[in-house]
Design a protein around this motif. Structure first.
Motif, mmCIF file in Angstrom:
data_model
loop_
_atom_site.group_PDB
_atom_site.id
_atom_site.type_symbol
_atom_site.label_atom_id
_atom_site.label_comp_id
_atom_site.label_asym_id
_atom_site.label_seq_id
_atom_site.Cartn_x
_atom_site.Cartn_y
_atom_site.Cartn_z
ATOM 1 N N TRP A 10 -3.858 9.881 -6.881
ATOM 2 C CA TRP A 10 -3.809 8.667 -7.018
ATOM 3 C C TRP A 10 -4.589 7.774 -5.976
ATOM 4 C CZ3 TRP A 10 -1.781 6.423 -11.241
ATOM 5 C CH2 TRP A 10 -1.003 7.327 -12.102
ATOM 6 N N GLY A 11 -5.262 6.973 -6.350
ATOM 7 C CA GLY A 11 -5.788 5.886 -5.345
ATOM 8 C C GLY A 11 -4.525 4.964 -4.737
ATOM 9 N N LEU A 12 -4.799 4.044 -3.813
ATOM 10 C CA LEU A 12 -3.791 3.330 -3.230
ATOM 11 C C LEU A 12 -3.707 1.835 -4.345
ATOM 12 C CD1 LEU A 12 -4.134 3.461 0.306
ATOM 13 C CD2 LEU A 12 -2.780 4.690 -1.210
ATOM 14 N N GLY A 13 -4.587 1.819 -5.087
ATOM 15 C CA GLY A 13 -4.631 0.522 -6.138
ATOM 16 C C GLY A 13 -5.344 -0.554 -5.489
ATOM 17 N N GLN B 69 6.973 4.098 -5.252
ATOM 18 C CA GLN B 69 6.044 3.202 -4.996
ATOM 19 C C GLN B 69 6.385 2.119 -3.862
ATOM 20 O OE1 GLN B 69 4.819 0.801 -8.317
ATOM 21 N NE2 GLN B 69 2.871 0.063 -7.325
ATOM 22 N N MET C 227 10.629 1.161 -4.934
ATOM 23 C CA MET C 227 10.728 1.292 -6.463
ATOM 24 C C MET C 227 10.570 2.831 -6.937
ATOM 25 S SD MET C 227 10.261 0.088 -9.600
ATOM 26 C CE MET C 227 9.677 -1.809 -9.752
ATOM 27 N N LEU D 205 9.658 5.525 -9.933
ATOM 28 C CA LEU D 205 9.136 5.531 -11.311
ATOM 29 C C LEU D 205 8.902 6.966 -11.709
ATOM 30 C CD1 LEU D 205 5.706 3.421 -10.604
ATOM 31 C CD2 LEU D 205 7.658 2.725 -11.890
ATOM 32 N N ASN E 247 6.527 -6.160 -11.518
ATOM 33 C CA ASN E 247 7.781 -5.438 -11.977
ATOM 34 C C ASN E 247 7.874 -4.855 -13.293
ATOM 35 O OD1 ASN E 247 9.103 -6.867 -9.530
ATOM 36 N ND2 ASN E 247 8.715 -8.883 -10.854
ATOM 37 N N ARG E 248 6.561 -3.954 -13.458
ATOM 38 C CA ARG E 248 6.674 -3.318 -14.458
ATOM 39 C C ARG E 248 6.218 -1.693 -13.975
ATOM 40 N NH1 ARG E 248 5.441 -6.235 -19.226
ATOM 41 N NH2 ARG E 248 5.707 -4.403 -20.420
ATOM 42 N N GLY E 249 6.333 -0.852 -15.102
ATOM 43 C CA GLY E 249 5.953 0.472 -14.782
ATOM 44 C C GLY E 249 4.375 0.501 -15.161
ATOM 45 N N LEU E 250 3.624 1.713 -14.735
ATOM 46 C CA LEU E 250 2.181 1.693 -15.109
ATOM 47 C C LEU E 250 1.856 2.092 -16.505
ATOM 48 C CD1 LEU E 250 2.458 2.417 -11.978
ATOM 49 C CD2 LEU E 250 0.339 3.565 -12.244
ATOM 50 N N GLN E 251 0.970 1.423 -17.047
ATOM 51 C CA GLN E 251 0.453 1.511 -18.383
ATOM 52 C C GLN E 251 -1.160 2.501 -18.273
ATOM 53 O OE1 GLN E 251 0.380 -1.885 -20.849
ATOM 54 N NE2 GLN E 251 2.096 -2.785 -19.643
ATOM 55 N N ARG F 182 17.148 -0.670 -14.041
ATOM 56 C CA ARG F 182 15.978 -1.535 -13.690
ATOM 57 C C ARG F 182 16.098 -2.069 -12.257
ATOM 58 N NH1 ARG F 182 12.504 -3.903 -16.853
ATOM 59 N NH2 ARG F 182 11.198 -4.028 -14.763
ATOM 60 N N PHE G 183 -4.852 1.090 -10.823
ATOM 61 C CA PHE G 183 -4.860 2.451 -10.019
ATOM 62 C C PHE G 183 -5.722 3.292 -10.767
ATOM 63 C CE2 PHE G 183 -1.426 2.044 -6.999
ATOM 64 C CZ PHE G 183 -0.390 1.151 -7.659
ATOM 65 N N PHE H 164 4.526 6.326 -18.286
ATOM 66 C CA PHE H 164 5.580 5.863 -17.245
ATOM 67 C C PHE H 164 6.974 5.207 -17.897
ATOM 68 C CE2 PHE H 164 3.949 6.851 -12.929
ATOM 69 C CZ PHE H 164 2.475 7.286 -13.470
ATOM 70 N N GLY H 165 7.843 5.224 -17.118
ATOM 71 C CA GLY H 165 9.156 4.198 -17.427
ATOM 72 C C GLY H 165 8.778 2.986 -16.791
ATOM 73 N N PRO H 166 9.850 2.163 -16.919
ATOM 74 C CA PRO H 166 9.609 0.837 -16.394
ATOM 75 C C PRO H 166 9.903 0.510 -14.896
ATOM 76 C CG PRO H 166 11.839 0.822 -17.613
ATOM 77 C CD PRO H 166 10.873 2.414 -17.923
ATOM 78 N N GLY H 167 10.546 1.773 -14.334
ATOM 79 C CA GLY H 167 10.994 1.663 -13.025
ATOM 80 C C GLY H 167 12.355 1.376 -12.730
ATOM 81 N N LEU I 148 4.198 11.269 -5.025
ATOM 82 C CA LEU I 148 5.108 12.083 -5.741
ATOM 83 C C LEU I 148 6.277 12.740 -5.052
ATOM 84 C CD1 LEU I 148 5.210 13.840 -8.484
ATOM 85 C CD2 LEU I 148 3.588 15.473 -7.666
ATOM 86 N N LEU J 239 1.079 1.838 -0.043
ATOM 87 C CA LEU J 239 1.127 3.198 0.187
ATOM 88 C C LEU J 239 1.023 3.825 -1.287
ATOM 89 C CD1 LEU J 239 4.283 3.861 2.447
ATOM 90 C CD2 LEU J 239 1.797 3.890 2.883
ATOM 91 N N GLY J 240 0.752 3.044 -2.177
ATOM 92 C CA GLY J 240 0.410 3.459 -3.638
ATOM 93 C C GLY J 240 1.653 4.393 -4.413
ATOM 94 N N LEU J 241 1.310 5.196 -5.042
ATOM 95 C CA LEU J 241 2.377 6.221 -5.888
ATOM 96 C C LEU J 241 2.422 7.447 -4.982
ATOM 97 C CD1 LEU J 241 1.639 4.358 -8.047
ATOM 98 C CD2 LEU J 241 2.379 6.128 -9.251
#
Lengths: 111, 113
Positions: free
Chosen positions: B103-106, A37, A88, A90, B41-45, A9, B90, A102-105, A45, A41-43
């Motif tokens: 992806w959008g920037l959120g 992330q 971060m 992901l 502090n979590r991944g994406l759902q 983590r 997102f 997705f995983g938790p990062g 790849l 800047l978002g995500l």
């Protein structure tokens, strides 16, 4: 339920170190992805893989490499970590063209 | 070029009021559209998706989204917001047979008590 796990983590590494981030999925998905992330800047790849030993560059592959020796596992490698790789990270997996899970990062800090 | 836009960086709404988080897209071909939520502090759902069929799609946690082909939009909605809905949202799209998502920037949603 799909489960995607990431090896750490939180991770703190020094500049110049080689860093391995591991990702494992348990749903037999053929596609796996690595993103970073950053705020605003978002995500973005980094790399993705659509089959064992197959990989394609994403939008920001410089400074990274990947390995996929088994279908369930996708590793991201920072050959020589730099401070601008603090982020971060992901991991995600998907089936064909469907939604990604997705995983938790992993929050990586390079000092 | 293919792209996704979330025109609002932040949305504020009072608890109990309806909420809308906007998304517009530009892709060639028929789009597959997705919404995801990220708690701190979590991944994406994954929340919901549109592939084909009914333009109104229902997803997790009471969320729904409406696909509008003429306006190339896929806005996320909920009739009554909860404080626990506060998160980063997102929007993502791919054009049919592409395995990658754009992806959008959120959009940061804050629901005030």
């Amino acid at each position: 339920d799909v489960k995607v796990t990431q090896s750490s983590r939180y991770l703190v590494k020094r500049t110049g170190e080689k860093v391995f981030l591991e990702c494992v999925q348990d749903m037999d998905h053929e596609n796996m992805f690595w993103y970073r992330q950053d705020p605003g800047l978002g995500l973005r790849l980094i790399y993705f893989s659509y089959d064992v030993k197959m990989k394609e560059k994403g939008d920001i592959p410089e400074g990274y490499s990947v390995s996929r020796e088994k279908k369930e596992r996708f590793s991201l490698i920072l050959e020589s970590a730099s401070t601008n790789q603090t982020s971060m990270y992901l991991c995600a997996s998907s089936l064909e063209v469907s939604e990604q899970y997705f995983g938790p990062g992993t929050r990586l800090t390079v000092t | 070029a293919q792209s996704v836009a979330q025109p609002e960086d932040q949305v504020n709404v009072a608890e109990g009021n309806p909420l809308t988080v906007k998304c517009t897209y530009s892709v060639s071909g028929n789009p597959y559209l997705f919404w995801y939520v990220q708690y701190p502090n979590r991944g994406l759902q994954f929340l919901l998706k549109y592939i084909t069929g009914d333009n109104l799609v229902k997803g997790s946690y009471g969320f729904e989204a409406e696909f509008n082909k003429s306006q190339t939009s896929f806005h996320l909605k909920k009739p009554s917001a909860l404080v626990s809905d506060s998160a980063l949202y997102f929007c993502a799209v791919n054009a049919g047979n592409n395995r990658k998502l754009i992806w959008g920037l959120g959009t940061s949603l804050a629901v005030n008590p």
